[in-house]
Design a protein around this motif. Structure first.
Motif, PDB file in Angstrom:
ATOM      1  N   ARG A  66       0.837  -1.207   0.000  1.00  0.00           N
ATOM      2  CA  ARG A  66       0.000   0.000   0.000  1.00  0.00           C
ATOM      3  C   ARG A  66       0.869   1.254   0.000  1.00  0.00           C
ATOM      4  O   ARG A  66       0.651   2.187  -0.785  1.00  0.00           O
ATOM      5  CB  ARG A  66      -0.924  -0.003   1.219  1.00  0.00           C
ATOM      6  CG  ARG A  66      -1.761   1.255   1.359  1.00  0.00           C
ATOM      7  CD  ARG A  66      -2.448   1.343   2.712  1.00  0.00           C
ATOM      8  NE  ARG A  66      -1.597   1.082   3.859  1.00  0.00           N
ATOM      9  CZ  ARG A  66      -0.742   1.968   4.387  1.00  0.00           C
ATOM     10  NH1 ARG A  66      -0.606   3.161   3.850  1.00  0.00           N
ATOM     11  NH2 ARG A  66      -0.017   1.653   5.440  1.00  0.00           N
ATOM     12  N   ALA A  67       1.888   1.277   0.851  1.00  0.00           N
ATOM     13  CA  ALA A  67       2.766   2.435   0.946  1.00  0.00           C
ATOM     14  C   ALA A  67       3.586   2.629  -0.328  1.00  0.00           C
ATOM     15  O   ALA A  67       3.765   3.761  -0.793  1.00  0.00           O
ATOM     16  CB  ALA A  67       3.684   2.287   2.158  1.00  0.00           C
ATOM     17  N   LEU A  68       4.060   1.534  -0.899  1.00  0.00           N
ATOM     18  CA  LEU A  68       4.832   1.604  -2.134  1.00  0.00           C
ATOM     19  C   LEU A  68       3.976   2.136  -3.286  1.00  0.00           C
ATOM     20  O   LEU A  68       4.402   2.994  -4.059  1.00  0.00           O
ATOM     21  CB  LEU A  68       5.387   0.217  -2.466  1.00  0.00           C
ATOM     22  CG  LEU A  68       6.451   0.119  -3.536  1.00  0.00           C
ATOM     23  CD1 LEU A  68       7.678   0.951  -3.186  1.00  0.00           C
ATOM     24  CD2 LEU A  68       6.850  -1.343  -3.715  1.00  0.00           C
ATOM     25  N   MET A  69       2.734   1.654  -3.365  1.00  0.00           N
ATOM     26  CA  MET A  69       1.824   2.117  -4.414  1.00  0.00           C
ATOM     27  C   MET A  69       1.461   3.591  -4.207  1.00  0.00           C
ATOM     28  O   MET A  69       1.370   4.357  -5.171  1.00  0.00           O
ATOM     29  CB  MET A  69       0.564   1.255  -4.445  1.00  0.00           C
ATOM     30  CG  MET A  69       0.800  -0.194  -4.861  1.00  0.00           C
ATOM     31  SD  MET A  69       1.477  -0.371  -6.508  1.00  0.00           S
ATOM     32  CE  MET A  69       0.102   0.217  -7.490  1.00  0.00           C
ATOM     33  N   ALA A  70       1.268   4.001  -2.968  1.00  0.00           N
ATOM     34  CA  ALA A  70       0.951   5.403  -2.684  1.00  0.00           C
ATOM     35  C   ALA A  70       2.121   6.307  -3.078  1.00  0.00           C
ATOM     36  O   ALA A  70       1.919   7.377  -3.671  1.00  0.00           O
ATOM     37  CB  ALA A  70       0.608   5.584  -1.209  1.00  0.00           C
ATOM     38  N   ALA A  71       3.331   5.879  -2.755  1.00  0.00           N
ATOM     39  CA  ALA A  71       4.516   6.656  -3.139  1.00  0.00           C
ATOM     40  C   ALA A  71       4.610   6.743  -4.656  1.00  0.00           C
ATOM     41  O   ALA A  71       4.873   7.815  -5.208  1.00  0.00           O
ATOM     42  CB  ALA A  71       5.772   6.020  -2.555  1.00  0.00           C
ATOM     43  N   ARG A  72       4.380   5.628  -5.319  1.00  0.00           N
ATOM     44  CA  ARG A  72       4.460   5.618  -6.785  1.00  0.00           C
ATOM     45  C   ARG A  72       3.432   6.570  -7.407  1.00  0.00           C
ATOM     46  O   ARG A  72       3.761   7.328  -8.321  1.00  0.00           O
ATOM     47  CB  ARG A  72       4.248   4.200  -7.312  1.00  0.00           C
ATOM     48  CG  ARG A  72       4.311   4.161  -8.822  1.00  0.00           C
ATOM     49  CD  ARG A  72       4.116   2.778  -9.358  1.00  0.00           C
ATOM     50  NE  ARG A  72       4.014   2.889 -10.801  1.00  0.00           N
ATOM     51  CZ  ARG A  72       3.260   2.138 -11.538  1.00  0.00           C
ATOM     52  NH1 ARG A  72       2.552   1.176 -11.011  1.00  0.00           N
ATOM     53  NH2 ARG A  72       3.224   2.296 -12.836  1.00  0.00           N
ATOM     54  N   ARG A  73       2.190   6.524  -6.926  1.00  0.00           N
ATOM     55  CA  ARG A  73       1.154   7.418  -7.460  1.00  0.00           C
ATOM     56  C   ARG A  73       1.552   8.887  -7.299  1.00  0.00           C
ATOM     57  O   ARG A  73       1.423   9.694  -8.215  1.00  0.00           O
ATOM     58  CB  ARG A  73      -0.186   7.165  -6.777  1.00  0.00           C
ATOM     59  CG  ARG A  73      -0.955   6.000  -7.345  1.00  0.00           C
ATOM     60  CD  ARG A  73      -2.383   5.955  -6.826  1.00  0.00           C
ATOM     61  NE  ARG A  73      -2.462   5.877  -5.376  1.00  0.00           N
ATOM     62  CZ  ARG A  73      -2.385   4.746  -4.673  1.00  0.00           C
ATOM     63  NH1 ARG A  73      -2.235   3.592  -5.279  1.00  0.00           N
ATOM     64  NH2 ARG A  73      -2.460   4.774  -3.363  1.00  0.00           N
ATOM     65  N   ARG A  74       2.039   9.212  -6.123  1.00  0.00           N
ATOM     66  CA  ARG A  74       2.432  10.603  -5.841  1.00  0.00           C
ATOM     67  C   ARG A  74       3.634  11.019  -6.676  1.00  0.00           C
ATOM     68  O   ARG A  74       3.666  12.112  -7.236  1.00  0.00           O
ATOM     69  CB  ARG A  74       2.728  10.736  -4.355  1.00  0.00           C
ATOM     70  CG  ARG A  74       3.167  12.081  -3.921  1.00  0.00           C
ATOM     71  CD  ARG A  74       1.968  12.940  -3.502  1.00  0.00           C
ATOM     72  NE  ARG A  74       2.433  14.124  -2.865  1.00  0.00           N
ATOM     73  CZ  ARG A  74       2.682  14.246  -1.559  1.00  0.00           C
ATOM     74  NH1 ARG A  74       2.473  13.248  -0.746  1.00  0.00           N
ATOM     75  NH2 ARG A  74       3.123  15.371  -1.081  1.00  0.00           N
ATOM     76  N   THR A  82       9.489   5.692 -10.368  1.00  0.00           N
ATOM     77  CA  THR A  82       9.773   4.842  -9.212  1.00  0.00           C
ATOM     78  C   THR A  82      10.327   3.514  -9.698  1.00  0.00           C
ATOM     79  O   THR A  82       9.730   2.859 -10.554  1.00  0.00           O
ATOM     80  CB  THR A  82       8.495   4.584  -8.392  1.00  0.00           C
ATOM     81  OG1 THR A  82       7.907   5.827  -8.040  1.00  0.00           O
ATOM     82  CG2 THR A  82       8.801   3.788  -7.132  1.00  0.00           C
ATOM     83  N   VAL A  83      11.470   3.105  -9.143  1.00  0.00           N
ATOM     84  CA  VAL A  83      12.155   1.878  -9.524  1.00  0.00           C
ATOM     85  C   VAL A  83      12.475   1.098  -8.259  1.00  0.00           C
ATOM     86  O   VAL A  83      12.775   1.684  -7.226  1.00  0.00           O
ATOM     87  CB  VAL A  83      13.467   2.214 -10.291  1.00  0.00           C
ATOM     88  CG1 VAL A  83      14.270   0.975 -10.604  1.00  0.00           C
ATOM     89  CG2 VAL A  83      13.163   2.993 -11.558  1.00  0.00           C
ATOM     90  N   LEU A  84      12.425  -0.239  -8.348  1.00  0.00           N
ATOM     91  CA  LEU A  84      12.826  -1.087  -7.226  1.00  0.00           C
ATOM     92  C   LEU A  84      14.244  -1.577  -7.460  1.00  0.00           C
ATOM     93  O   LEU A  84      14.563  -2.126  -8.506  1.00  0.00           O
ATOM     94  CB  LEU A  84      11.883  -2.289  -7.095  1.00  0.00           C
ATOM     95  CG  LEU A  84      10.399  -1.976  -6.957  1.00  0.00           C
ATOM     96  CD1 LEU A  84       9.615  -3.267  -6.733  1.00  0.00           C
ATOM     97  CD2 LEU A  84      10.147  -0.974  -5.846  1.00  0.00           C
ATOM     98  N   GLY A  85      15.075  -1.388  -6.464  1.00  0.00           N
ATOM     99  CA  GLY A  85      16.462  -1.830  -6.544  1.00  0.00           C
ATOM    100  C   GLY A  85      16.642  -3.161  -5.849  1.00  0.00           C
ATOM    101  O   GLY A  85      16.513  -3.244  -4.639  1.00  0.00           O
TER     102      GLY A  85
END
Length: 122
Positions: A66-74, A82-85
């Motif tokens: 949820r937090a990752l998706m919220a950060a991505r949307r913003r 937004t990229v995952l390392g």
């Protein structure tokens, strides 16, 4: 012991990318901190890409998603990619189970430009 959070400031000039290192357990107690630190790092650096280095995440639940998706949307709304390392097996497993693994580009983990300890082991 509940997850603890903390952060170090920028360690080097980021160029086009800022890396936020996330460690430990990302759950309901720490997920919002991860999101906030990703957003803050993007805002402070003015970079075009935020890479969440998730290689040292031991636990990642739906709160983390949820937090990752919220950060991505913003970040998307601000024109920041937004990229995952190097996401750990725990992160990949959660994203795959929820059918979200293909939503994020994945790159190898890198030396963080911004080091953020989003959670420590319990």
């Amino acid at each position: 012991m509940p997850g603890q959070t903390g952060a170090n400031g920028p360690r080097s000039d980021c160029g086009d990318t800022v890396v936020v290192a996330v460690q430990g357990e990302i759950d309901i107690a720490t997920a919002d901190d991860m999101r906030d630190r990703m957003l803050a790092a993007a805002g402070e650096s003015g970079c075009a890409t935020v890479t969440a280095d998730l290689s040292e995440v031991e636990f990642f639940d739906a709160s983390g998603v949820r937090a990752l998706m919220a950060a991505r949307r913003r970040l998307d709304a601000d024109g920041v990619r937004t990229v995952l390392g190097g996401p750990s097996a725990a992160v990949l497993r959660t994203l795959e189970v929820l059918g979200l693994a293909d939503l994020f580009p994945v790159v190898p983990p890198t030396e963080p430009a911004v080091s953020v300890r989003s959670a420590s082991p319990r």
